[in-house]
Design an enzyme around this catalytic site. Structure first.
Site, short mmCIF file in Angstrom:
data_model
loop_
_atom_site.label_atom_id
_atom_site.label_comp_id
_atom_site.label_asym_id
_atom_site.label_seq_id
_atom_site.Cartn_x
_atom_site.Cartn_y
_atom_site.Cartn_z
N SER A 64 47.99 26.34 48.60
CA SER A 64 47.40 26.79 47.34
C SER A 64 46.12 27.59 47.63
O SER A 64 46.17 28.61 48.30
CB SER A 64 47.15 25.60 46.43
OG SER A 64 46.90 26.01 45.11
N GLU A 117 57.52 28.37 41.00
CA GLU A 117 56.06 28.48 40.97
C GLU A 117 55.58 29.72 40.22
O GLU A 117 56.09 30.82 40.44
CB GLU A 117 55.50 28.55 42.40
CG GLU A 117 55.70 27.32 43.23
CD GLU A 117 54.79 27.30 44.43
OE1 GLU A 117 53.56 27.51 44.25
OE2 GLU A 117 55.28 27.08 45.54
N HIS A 136 55.01 23.84 42.92
CA HIS A 136 53.80 24.13 43.69
C HIS A 136 53.51 23.04 44.73
O HIS A 136 53.37 21.88 44.39
CB HIS A 136 52.62 24.27 42.72
CG HIS A 136 51.37 24.80 43.34
ND1 HIS A 136 51.32 26.01 43.97
CD2 HIS A 136 50.12 24.27 43.42
CE1 HIS A 136 50.08 26.23 44.41
NE2 HIS A 136 49.35 25.18 44.09
#
Length: 296
Positions: free
Chosen positions: A144, A238, A268
């Protein structure tokens, strides 16, 4: 059609997202508590260390080779997260890659906005070199925001003419802090964790007065020439899918060897659900094999 296992994980992810919508101090505690519930890979040892003045944890598995290292940069939008929040995933990565993992507890915004995180990540990498670890036996990975920080760290090291690691693995990387990717709309209904309005709010806390297209804050706009071989993981569900596909294409255009893996139906950073999700365990094993092959 999502498996029953995946459906349970999606429900967990929705609950996580709801818990993380409150005050930031509570979110930080909740994320670390989530990490404490994750199972460590058997035999994992965790040791606190200062890496170039930055707090970090060494994760060592029985399979770890002492001279092979992954510098791991956790996710959490640059405003929460820690080695503790990702401890289960990191321990499994140490086992799969047969490496020691240096999980960095870099400074967080808004107390420490850009460029604090990248100052810490580059300091930790330089520390690894000073400790005698060879670049050819080092990989950098992160998820991320940590995936975006992985790109930014590589670019900053390259520009400083520091020898680069052998490989890097950005996972569900966040590289566009303005949310301009097509998947922000097309995957909004199926992504249980990341939505545009929330990401823009988090980005503002990280950026402060910095231009959102500063290439070290948003590596989508960086010159990627000369970076090491990349394995990029992203899930097809995502909202950040377009972040991954666009930066993968940018890297290829810059002459970088890139392996982009889009996992069907995955959300995610699904790797964090390895206790219960077969696809998470598969993805971690794939990363481990990639790191081993490029740091042999």
């Amino acid at each position: 059609m999502a498996s029953a296992e995946l459906q349970r994980v999606i429900e967990q992810a929705k609950e996580m997202a709801a818990r993380f919508s409150g005050p930031l101090a509570e979110t930080r505690v909740a994320f670390d508590q989530l990490g404490m519930q994750q199972q460590l890979a058997p035999g994992t040892k965790i040791e606190a260390v200062l890496a170039g003045g930055v707090k970090a944890d060494w994760f060592t598995a029985p399979e770890s080779e002492n001279d092979r290292v992954i510098l791991y940069l956790h996710g959490g939008g640059y405003i929460f997260g820690s080695p503790t929040s990702h401890r289960g995933m990191i321990s499994r990565l140490a086992k799969a890659a047969r490496a020691r993992v240096l999980a960095l507890d870099y400074r967080l915004a808004p107390e420490h906005p850009f460029p604090a995180a990248i100052e810490d990540s580059t300091a930790a990498y330089r520390w690894l070199l000073a400790q005698g670890y060879r670049p050819g036996r080092i990989a950098i990975s992160g998820d991320s925001a940590g995936g975006g920080l992985t790109f930014a760290t590589l670019v900053a090291l390259r520009d400083a003419k520091v020898p680069l690691p052998a490989a890097a693995v950005p996972i569900s990387p966040w590289v566009d802090l303005e949310g301009t990717g097509e998947s922000m709309k097309t995957r909004a209904a199926v992504d249980p964790m990341v939505q545009k309005d929330a990401t823009l709010g988090i980005a503002s806390q990280y950026l402060g007065a910095t231009n959102p297209r500063n290439p070290l804050a948003a590596p989508l706009y960086a010159d990627l020439k000369g970076l090491p071989t990349l394995l990029i993981h992203v899930g097809d569900y995502e909202t950040l899918l377009s972040d991954a596909t666009r930066i993968a294409e940018n890297a290829k255009q810059a002459g970088v060897k890139v392996d982009l893996k889009i996992y069907p139906e995955m959300i995610h950073v699904w790797h964090m659900f390895a206790d219960s999700l077969a696809e998470a365990r598969q993805a971690i094993e794939e990363i481990g094999a990639f790191v081993r092959s490029h740091t042999a």
